[in-house]
Design a protein around this motif. Sequence first.
Motif, mmCIF file in Angstrom:
data_model
loop_
_atom_site.group_PDB
_atom_site.id
_atom_site.type_symbol
_atom_site.label_atom_id
_atom_site.label_comp_id
_atom_site.label_asym_id
_atom_site.label_seq_id
_atom_site.Cartn_x
_atom_site.Cartn_y
_atom_site.Cartn_z
ATOM 1 N N GLU A 178 0.834 -1.207 0.000
ATOM 2 C CA GLU A 178 0.000 0.000 0.000
ATOM 3 C C GLU A 178 0.868 1.256 0.000
ATOM 4 O O GLU A 178 0.563 2.229 -0.688
ATOM 5 N N ILE A 179 1.952 1.239 0.758
ATOM 6 C CA ILE A 179 2.871 2.391 0.782
ATOM 7 C C ILE A 179 3.502 2.574 -0.596
ATOM 8 O O ILE A 179 3.627 3.705 -1.078
ATOM 9 N N ALA A 180 3.882 1.472 -1.243
ATOM 10 C CA ALA A 180 4.448 1.558 -2.592
ATOM 11 C C ALA A 180 3.440 2.167 -3.563
ATOM 12 O O ALA A 180 3.797 2.997 -4.416
ATOM 13 N N ALA A 181 2.170 1.784 -3.414
ATOM 14 C CA ALA A 181 1.124 2.355 -4.283
ATOM 15 C C ALA A 181 0.966 3.849 -4.022
ATOM 16 O O ALA A 181 0.801 4.633 -4.965
ATOM 17 N N LEU A 182 1.026 4.266 -2.750
ATOM 18 C CA LEU A 182 0.945 5.694 -2.424
ATOM 19 C C LEU A 182 2.114 6.459 -3.031
ATOM 20 O O LEU A 182 1.939 7.545 -3.582
ATOM 21 N N ARG A 183 3.315 5.888 -2.909
ATOM 22 C CA ARG A 183 4.508 6.547 -3.467
ATOM 23 C C ARG A 183 4.420 6.641 -4.981
ATOM 24 O O ARG A 183 4.780 7.658 -5.567
ATOM 25 N N ALA A 184 3.955 5.584 -5.611
ATOM 26 C CA ALA A 184 3.819 5.595 -7.071
ATOM 27 C C ALA A 184 2.799 6.638 -7.511
ATOM 28 O O ALA A 184 3.006 7.350 -8.498
ATOM 29 N N GLU A 185 1.709 6.724 -6.751
ATOM 30 C CA GLU A 185 0.685 7.726 -7.065
ATOM 31 C C GLU A 185 1.254 9.134 -6.918
ATOM 32 O O GLU A 185 1.025 10.001 -7.740
ATOM 33 N N ARG A 186 2.002 9.345 -5.843
ATOM 34 C CA ARG A 186 2.607 10.653 -5.594
ATOM 35 C C ARG A 186 3.641 10.985 -6.674
ATOM 36 O O ARG A 186 3.734 12.111 -7.128
ATOM 37 N N ALA A 187 4.417 9.994 -7.103
ATOM 38 C CA ALA A 187 5.429 10.204 -8.144
ATOM 39 C C ALA A 187 4.776 10.533 -9.480
ATOM 40 O O ALA A 187 5.332 11.295 -10.271
ATOM 41 N N GLY A 188 3.588 9.977 -9.714
ATOM 42 C CA GLY A 188 2.876 10.244 -10.961
ATOM 43 C C GLY A 188 2.202 11.602 -10.978
ATOM 44 O O GLY A 188 1.897 12.155 -12.026
ATOM 45 N N ALA A 189 2.005 12.187 -9.773
ATOM 46 C CA ALA A 189 1.386 13.512 -9.685
ATOM 47 C C ALA A 189 2.400 14.561 -10.093
ATOM 48 O O ALA A 189 3.606 14.384 -9.920
ATOM 49 N N PRO A 190 1.937 15.679 -10.653
ATOM 50 C CA PRO A 190 2.867 16.738 -11.044
ATOM 51 C C PRO A 190 3.656 17.228 -9.834
ATOM 52 O O PRO A 190 3.094 17.521 -8.793
ATOM 53 N N GLN A 191 4.950 17.262 -9.969
ATOM 54 C CA GLN A 191 5.822 17.725 -8.904
ATOM 55 C C GLN A 191 5.899 19.243 -8.934
ATOM 56 O O GLN A 191 5.896 19.862 -10.001
#
Length: 161
Positions: free
Chosen positions: A140-153
């Motif tokens: 679940e943490i990996a999914a959160l990180r992936a989602e955050r990485a996919g969001a515009p920085q």
Amino acid sequence: MHCPYCRNTDTRVLDSRVADDGGSIRRRRTCSACERRFTTVEMMQLTVLKRSGASEPFTRDKAIAGVRKACKGRPVTEDQLACLGQAVEDALRLEGTAEIEAHEVGLAILGPLRELDEVAYLRFASVYRAFESADDFEDEIAALRAERAGAPQQAQPVPTG
């Protein structure tokens, strides 16, 4: 509809208006016996169908109570919880059905809670999705990180020398 003043059952609707963004109807009525006016509000009743087969009315407070436990010790205010509860209820009403399954309530909570506080989200998700090991948390943490990485920085300032 009984008149609240004389209990007569013969009342007449004078005016009907949609209220609460379509969630309710406000009716202005008059009693034919005592001629007094009063207002009624009709709301669509959301019913939650539990796993046991029983059904009960949806209550925002009950949904918030579960989230409040997940938010214990986190920087989440009561106002934020109230807004989350409203968002969950709005999402459920937008589905357009009067009866919803209990797991749909949990699904409706997960999205807004993830945006509100990731730690509280992980706590809630671990109970809701019945995490059985640390691997479930890691996934679940990996999914959160992936989602955050996919969001515009946000642009980081470039140091100038």
